[in-house]
Design a protein around this motif. Structure first.
Motif, PDB file in Angstrom:
ATOM      1  N   THR A 127     -53.082  22.694 -25.703  1.00 23.86           N
ATOM      2  CA  THR A 127     -51.652  22.907 -25.469  1.00 23.86           C
ATOM      3  C   THR A 127     -50.933  23.254 -26.766  1.00 23.86           C
ATOM      4  O   THR A 127     -50.107  24.175 -26.818  1.00 23.86           O
ATOM      5  CB  THR A 127     -51.018  21.650 -24.849  1.00 23.86           C
ATOM      6  N   PHE A 128     -51.260  22.526 -27.826  1.00 18.37           N
ATOM      7  CA  PHE A 128     -50.633  22.750 -29.131  1.00 18.37           C
ATOM      8  C   PHE A 128     -50.873  24.173 -29.610  1.00 18.37           C
ATOM      9  O   PHE A 128     -49.947  24.877 -30.037  1.00 18.37           O
ATOM     10  CB  PHE A 128     -51.197  21.737 -30.131  1.00 18.37           C
ATOM     11  N   ASN A 129     -52.126  24.625 -29.536  1.00 17.44           N
ATOM     12  CA  ASN A 129     -52.477  25.956 -30.041  1.00 17.44           C
ATOM     13  C   ASN A 129     -51.913  27.077 -29.184  1.00 17.44           C
ATOM     14  O   ASN A 129     -51.525  28.132 -29.699  1.00 17.44           O
ATOM     15  CB  ASN A 129     -53.995  26.089 -30.142  1.00 17.44           C
ATOM     16  N   MET A 130     -51.848  26.867 -27.865  1.00 20.34           N
ATOM     17  CA  MET A 130     -51.284  27.904 -27.001  1.00 20.34           C
ATOM     18  C   MET A 130     -49.788  28.077 -27.266  1.00 20.34           C
ATOM     19  O   MET A 130     -49.278  29.198 -27.320  1.00 20.34           O
ATOM     20  CB  MET A 130     -51.540  27.561 -25.538  1.00 20.34           C
ATOM     21  N   VAL A 131     -49.081  26.953 -27.442  1.00 17.61           N
ATOM     22  CA  VAL A 131     -47.652  27.038 -27.787  1.00 17.61           C
ATOM     23  C   VAL A 131     -47.484  27.692 -29.148  1.00 17.61           C
ATOM     24  O   VAL A 131     -46.593  28.520 -29.364  1.00 17.61           O
ATOM     25  CB  VAL A 131     -47.013  25.634 -27.774  1.00 17.61           C
ATOM     26  N   LEU A 132     -48.381  27.326 -30.077  1.00 16.88           N
ATOM     27  CA  LEU A 132     -48.325  27.875 -31.435  1.00 16.88           C
ATOM     28  C   LEU A 132     -48.508  29.392 -31.445  1.00 16.88           C
ATOM     29  O   LEU A 132     -47.926  30.092 -32.277  1.00 16.88           O
ATOM     30  CB  LEU A 132     -49.409  27.211 -32.290  1.00 16.88           C
ATOM     31  N   LYS A 133     -49.297  29.906 -30.506  1.00 20.38           N
ATOM     32  CA  LYS A 133     -49.567  31.337 -30.460  1.00 20.38           C
ATOM     33  C   LYS A 133     -48.513  32.112 -29.673  1.00 20.38           C
ATOM     34  O   LYS A 133     -48.212  33.265 -29.985  1.00 20.38           O
ATOM     35  CB  LYS A 133     -50.940  31.579 -29.827  1.00 20.38           C
ATOM     36  N   PHE A 134     -47.961  31.480 -28.649  1.00 19.80           N
ATOM     37  CA  PHE A 134     -47.068  32.198 -27.744  1.00 19.80           C
ATOM     38  C   PHE A 134     -45.618  32.248 -28.237  1.00 19.80           C
ATOM     39  O   PHE A 134     -44.988  33.304 -28.204  1.00 19.80           O
ATOM     40  CB  PHE A 134     -47.116  31.541 -26.364  1.00 19.80           C
ATOM     41  N   VAL A 135     -45.098  31.113 -28.709  1.00 22.68           N
ATOM     42  CA  VAL A 135     -43.671  31.026 -29.058  1.00 22.68           C
ATOM     43  C   VAL A 135     -43.254  32.005 -30.157  1.00 22.68           C
ATOM     44  O   VAL A 135     -42.168  32.593 -30.080  1.00 22.68           O
ATOM     45  CB  VAL A 135     -43.309  29.579 -29.451  1.00 22.68           C
ATOM     46  N   PRO A 136     -44.065  32.235 -31.207  1.00 21.56           N
ATOM     47  CA  PRO A 136     -43.586  33.092 -32.305  1.00 21.56           C
ATOM     48  C   PRO A 136     -43.501  34.584 -31.981  1.00 21.56           C
ATOM     49  O   PRO A 136     -42.969  35.341 -32.805  1.00 21.56           O
ATOM     50  CB  PRO A 136     -44.642  32.864 -33.409  1.00 21.56           C
ATOM     51  N   ILE A 137     -44.005  35.025 -30.844  1.00 20.34           N
ATOM     52  CA  ILE A 137     -44.107  36.467 -30.587  1.00 20.34           C
ATOM     53  C   ILE A 137     -42.766  37.169 -30.711  1.00 20.34           C
ATOM     54  O   ILE A 137     -42.591  38.102 -31.511  1.00 20.34           O
ATOM     55  CB  ILE A 137     -44.733  36.726 -29.206  1.00 20.34           C
TER      56      ILE A 137
END
Length: 393
Positions: free
Chosen positions: A51-61
């Protein structure tokens, strides 16, 4: 004066702070997910990391795209300063979580805050943009490699010391508080440096506009649509291998028989940081030997495939560092993947009881598959060697 004389201290300090945070987060998650049932503990850790890594990858786009546009309008500090604000606030949140003993779920706000400020994608793109526009065409690649070398050295030093700093605590300060404090402090210093002391000069920018017909890293043959499609396929397959394998490795080293503590985690992260140092030395060596770009990429892929396959059978710490030696030799890129994380997490959890190292064999397999399209591109490009397009008037 150009930014290249001043960007190195920022890159070094920020990466040391990042190394501190990575070790602190990994150990805090392990402590909060502690369970006598080791399989349940591993599932809790990997679920949090997923969950942490998916949020980390998606939010900054979206924020990263917006910051890039702002930077293109002349505000070159924005893609660096704004992400550093996010770094400082999110690392401060980890410190508060340790001191106040908040639930682990509060840490999901870390990638949200970090991502809304542009994240690493914006920060590193901003750094590379400053290095690029302040360098001549002939020296640009060398300057970029040197910046990445500083990044790797800082990560190595920071990771080596991070485990020892994590274990420092007093009656009033919990374990990990000192390490997290240093991380937040270093990011604050980086923020001040970038906002008020970073200098750069774009006076030469207009003189270095590249012609469309200039020969670059990818020549006119490689612009062929088929070659581009093959490179995309190879890149995606390799991305699946690297992103999935390395993310699961963070949980794998915490379980038996390795059962790493903070010191070993720091040493492991330091070994990973050596990637940038070996990449710099490898590229310099292969360039002097006139090795083709495709060949260098293949060397990197082969080394990663060998190293990550070896990880499937690691049962002791010395064996781990022998495997990571192969991984450090890779010369290719590593990108994140939103799809890879949950897939690898599910596979890892499903094979915990039978063969927890299976995900590393899977990662190695994808790496080998990714080499196929790269090989085709190399063969296609080689056919045109010795021929040069004649430019019209």
């Amino acid at each position: 004066m150009t930014c290249r004389k001043y960007i190195a201290p920022l890159v070094f300090c920020a990466q040391v702070a990042s190394s501190f945070f990575d070790t602190a987060l990994q150990m805090i998650v392990k402590e909060r997910c502690a369970n006598p049932d080791r399989d349940a503990e591993q599932k809790a850790i990997t679920n949090f990391n997923m969950t942490f890594n998916m949020v980390l990858k998606f939010v900054p786009i979206l924020p990263a795209i917006l910051l890039a546009k702002v930077g293109d309008k002349g505000y070159r500090r924005a893609p660096i300063v704004v992400p550093l604000v996010g770094y400082f606030l999110s690392r401060g949140l980890l410190l508060l979580d340790i001191l106040l003993e908040w639930p682990l779920q509060v840490l999901y706000a870390v990638p949200v805050i970090h991502g809304l400020c542009g994240g690493f994608a914006s920060y590193w793109a901003g750094v590379m943009a400053l290095v690029s526009v302040s360098s001549g065409e002939e020296e640009r690649s060398v300057r970029i490699m040197r910046t990445e070398l500083v990044y790797g050295i800082a990560g190595f030093i920071g990771s080596l010391s991070s485990g020892h700093l994590f274990n420092l605590y007093t009656v009033d300060l919990k374990q990990g508080a000192i390490l997290s404090s240093f991380s937040a402090l270093l990011y604050f210093l980086c923020l001040l440096y970038a906002a008020f002391f970073l200098r750069f000069d774009f006076s030469e920018l207009g003189e270095r506009q590249e012609r469309r017909e200039s020969v670059g890293i990818i020549n006119h043959e490689a612009r062929d649509r088929i070659n581009i499609a093959l490179l995309f396929v190879g890149g995606i397959l390799y991305d699946i291998a690297v992103a999935g394998g390395m993310e699961m490795l963070a949980a794998y080293v915490l379980k038996d028989p390795l059962g790493w503590g903070a010191t070993e985690v720091g040493y492991g992260n330091a070994a990973g940081s050596l990637l940038f140092i070996t990449s710099f030395l490898g590229v310099k060596m292969f360039t002097r030997c006139s090795v083709r770009d495709e060949s260098m990429v293949m060397i990197g892929m082969v080394s990663f495939a060998a190293g990550i396959y070896f990880m499937a059978f690691v049962t002791t710490t010395p064996m781990y560092f022998l495997g990571i030696t192969f991984v450090m030799l890779q010369l290719s890129f590593k990108l994140a993947s939103l799809v890879t994380t949950p897939i690898y997490t599910e596979i890892y959890q499903a094979t915990l009881d039978t063969f927890p190292g299976f995900v590393f064999i899977l990662s190695s397999t994808f790496t080998v598959l990714s080499m196929i399209p790269i090989s085709v591109v190399g063969c296609r490009s080689a056919r045109h060697d010795g021929y040069e397009r004649i430019q019209g008037n």
